[in-house]
Design a protein around this motif. Sequence first.
Motif, PDB file in Angstrom:
ATOM      1  N   HIS A  32       0.784  -0.993   0.014  1.00  0.00           N
ATOM      2  CA  HIS A  32       0.179  -0.222   0.172  1.00  0.00           C
ATOM      3  C   HIS A  32       0.817   0.883  -0.403  1.00  0.00           C
ATOM      4  CE1 HIS A  32      -3.287  -2.498   0.858  1.00  0.00           C
ATOM      5  NE2 HIS A  32      -3.288  -2.889   1.640  1.00  0.00           N
ATOM      6  N   PRO A  33       1.160   1.842  -1.673  1.00  0.00           N
ATOM      7  CA  PRO A  33       1.894   2.697  -1.019  1.00  0.00           C
ATOM      8  C   PRO A  33       1.507   4.005  -0.017  1.00  0.00           C
ATOM      9  CG  PRO A  33       1.476   2.835  -3.259  1.00  0.00           C
ATOM     10  CD  PRO A  33       0.380   1.598  -2.591  1.00  0.00           C
ATOM     11  N   ILE A  34       2.647   5.006   0.130  1.00  0.00           N
ATOM     12  CA  ILE A  34       1.509   6.428   0.883  1.00  0.00           C
ATOM     13  C   ILE A  34       2.231   7.635  -0.280  1.00  0.00           C
ATOM     14  CG2 ILE A  34       1.074   7.164   2.443  1.00  0.00           C
ATOM     15  CD1 ILE A  34       0.373   5.074   4.359  1.00  0.00           C
ATOM     16  N   GLU A  35       1.502   8.155   0.213  1.00  0.00           N
ATOM     17  CA  GLU A  35       2.813   9.942  -0.559  1.00  0.00           C
ATOM     18  C   GLU A  35       1.940  10.728  -0.030  1.00  0.00           C
ATOM     19  OE1 GLU A  35       1.694  10.220  -4.842  1.00  0.00           O
ATOM     20  OE2 GLU A  35       2.628   8.420  -5.557  1.00  0.00           O
ATOM     21  N   VAL A  36       2.688  11.339   0.708  1.00  0.00           N
ATOM     22  CA  VAL A  36       2.948  12.568   1.686  1.00  0.00           C
ATOM     23  C   VAL A  36       2.695  14.016   0.732  1.00  0.00           C
ATOM     24  CG1 VAL A  36       3.073  13.743   3.459  1.00  0.00           C
ATOM     25  CG2 VAL A  36       3.379  11.592   3.295  1.00  0.00           C
ATOM     26  N   ILE A  37       1.718  14.891   0.600  1.00  0.00           N
ATOM     27  CA  ILE A  37       2.029  15.867  -0.113  1.00  0.00           C
ATOM     28  C   ILE A  37       1.612  17.111   0.155  1.00  0.00           C
ATOM     29  CG2 ILE A  37       1.116  17.347  -1.976  1.00  0.00           C
ATOM     30  CD1 ILE A  37       0.026  14.536  -2.865  1.00  0.00           C
ATOM     31  N   LYS A  38       2.985  18.196   1.121  1.00  0.00           N
ATOM     32  CA  LYS A  38       2.387  18.778   1.543  1.00  0.00           C
ATOM     33  C   LYS A  38       2.356  20.085   0.903  1.00  0.00           C
ATOM     34  CE  LYS A  38       6.283  17.817   4.838  1.00  0.00           C
ATOM     35  NZ  LYS A  38       6.614  17.821   5.874  1.00  0.00           N
TER      36      LYS A  38
END
Length: 85
Positions: A32-38
């Motif tokens: 389950h890839p997680i991308e954190v976008i700030k």
Amino acid sequence: MNHYCPPLCPIVCDPIQVVEDYYVPQIVPVIHPIEVIKKTHCVPVHHHLYPVVVKEEDPCYVSSHNSKKKSVKKSSKARTTSRKR
């Protein structure tokens, strides 16, 4: 034993199947890839400023101007009343 009955051939039925299930865990990787976008959002915030301006007036000029007018009026009234008598 009974001597009058001949022996019979046995009857063989279809076999009954009994299934025994055995479960063995097998690991399957699930990624389950997680991308954190700030993100930066500008929010206006009021900052109230109250600049103070100090003005200085000449108090002698204002008071002497008013006192001259008052003294002139009083003296003229005094003269008119004394003349009428």
